[in-house]
Write an enzyme that holds these catalytic residues in place. Structure first.
Site, mmCIF file in Angstrom:
data_model
loop_
_atom_site.group_PDB
_atom_site.id
_atom_site.type_symbol
_atom_site.label_atom_id
_atom_site.label_comp_id
_atom_site.label_asym_id
_atom_site.label_seq_id
_atom_site.Cartn_x
_atom_site.Cartn_y
_atom_site.Cartn_z
ATOM 1 N N GLY A 1 14.850 26.504 -21.304
ATOM 2 C CA GLY A 1 14.445 26.975 -19.980
ATOM 3 C C GLY A 1 13.466 26.034 -19.306
ATOM 4 N N CYS A 2 12.498 25.529 -20.057
ATOM 5 C CA CYS A 2 11.482 24.639 -19.487
ATOM 6 C C CYS A 2 12.094 23.308 -19.078
ATOM 7 C CB CYS A 2 10.347 24.439 -20.484
ATOM 8 S SG CYS A 2 9.503 25.989 -20.885
ATOM 9 N N THR A 3 13.050 22.834 -19.851
ATOM 10 C CA THR A 3 13.738 21.591 -19.518
ATOM 11 C C THR A 3 14.526 21.772 -18.228
ATOM 12 O OG1 THR A 3 13.876 20.948 -21.838
ATOM 13 C CG2 THR A 3 15.435 19.889 -20.318
ATOM 14 N N SER B 1 12.172 21.939 -15.202
ATOM 15 C CA SER B 1 11.603 20.633 -14.864
ATOM 16 C C SER B 1 12.644 19.706 -14.247
ATOM 17 C CB SER B 1 10.974 19.995 -16.103
ATOM 18 O OG SER B 1 9.845 20.750 -16.506
#
Length: 169
Positions: free
Chosen positions: A45-47, A50
């Protein structure tokens, strides 16, 4: 702790970025600032979040907006994350959770029935005067950066309106 309310001063902070430079929020006055808090580098999710913010960076720059992603990861981990995915957003390390706690995003979370403390995925739009303009809960990552971009565009248009007597330079 709760998130800062729209219209209130955004808590100031100074953190080291993935470029080994200090980023101080109060030094960004005169520009809208998008602060997206995320749990951890190199997770799915964070990738994705970003990468989406990176894709929107030209439009944010055109608006004069500064975008910064903050997680409790180290500067070194941010550098590895940035290089692995060719990220174009500035990433700030907050291992001591100074900004994370000041913005109320360190909260009790629950995953697979297990409760733990962690970073809530939240984005804060700060206006050029340093006040919170909007708080976004990133419940759905896909399209989140676009939604924040639209709000940033609307904020800039309000700032540029003849009634305000301002124009971006």
């Amino acid at each position: 702790m709760t998130f800062p309310a729209p219209g209130t001063p955004a808590p100031d902070f100074e953190l080291v970025t993935d470029r080994y430079e200090k980023f101080r929020l109060s030094s960004q006055r005169g520009h809208p600032v998008v602060i997206y808090f995320y749990p951890q580098d190199d997770t799915q999710g964070c990738t994705f979040e970003s990468i989406e913010f990176t894709a929107q960076m030209p439009a944010f720059r055109e608006l004069g907006a500064v975008v910064i992603g903050i997680s409790p990861d180290s500067v070194e981990k941010h550098c590895s994350f940035r290089d692995k995915y060719n990220l174009g957003v500035t990433l700030a390390a907050d291992p001591d959770r100074k900004a994370i706690e000041a913005y109320g995003v360190w909260q009790l979370k629950k995953m697979f029935g297990v409760e733990f403390m962690g970073v809530k995925r939240v984005t804060i739009l700060v206006d050029p005067e340093g006040k919170v303009a909007e708080v976004f809960h990133a419940t759905r990552i896909k399209g989140h950066a676009e939604k924040v971009l639209a709000a940033t565009r609307a904020l800039v248009e309000r700032q540029d309106s003849p009634a305000r007597g301002r124009k971006r330079g």
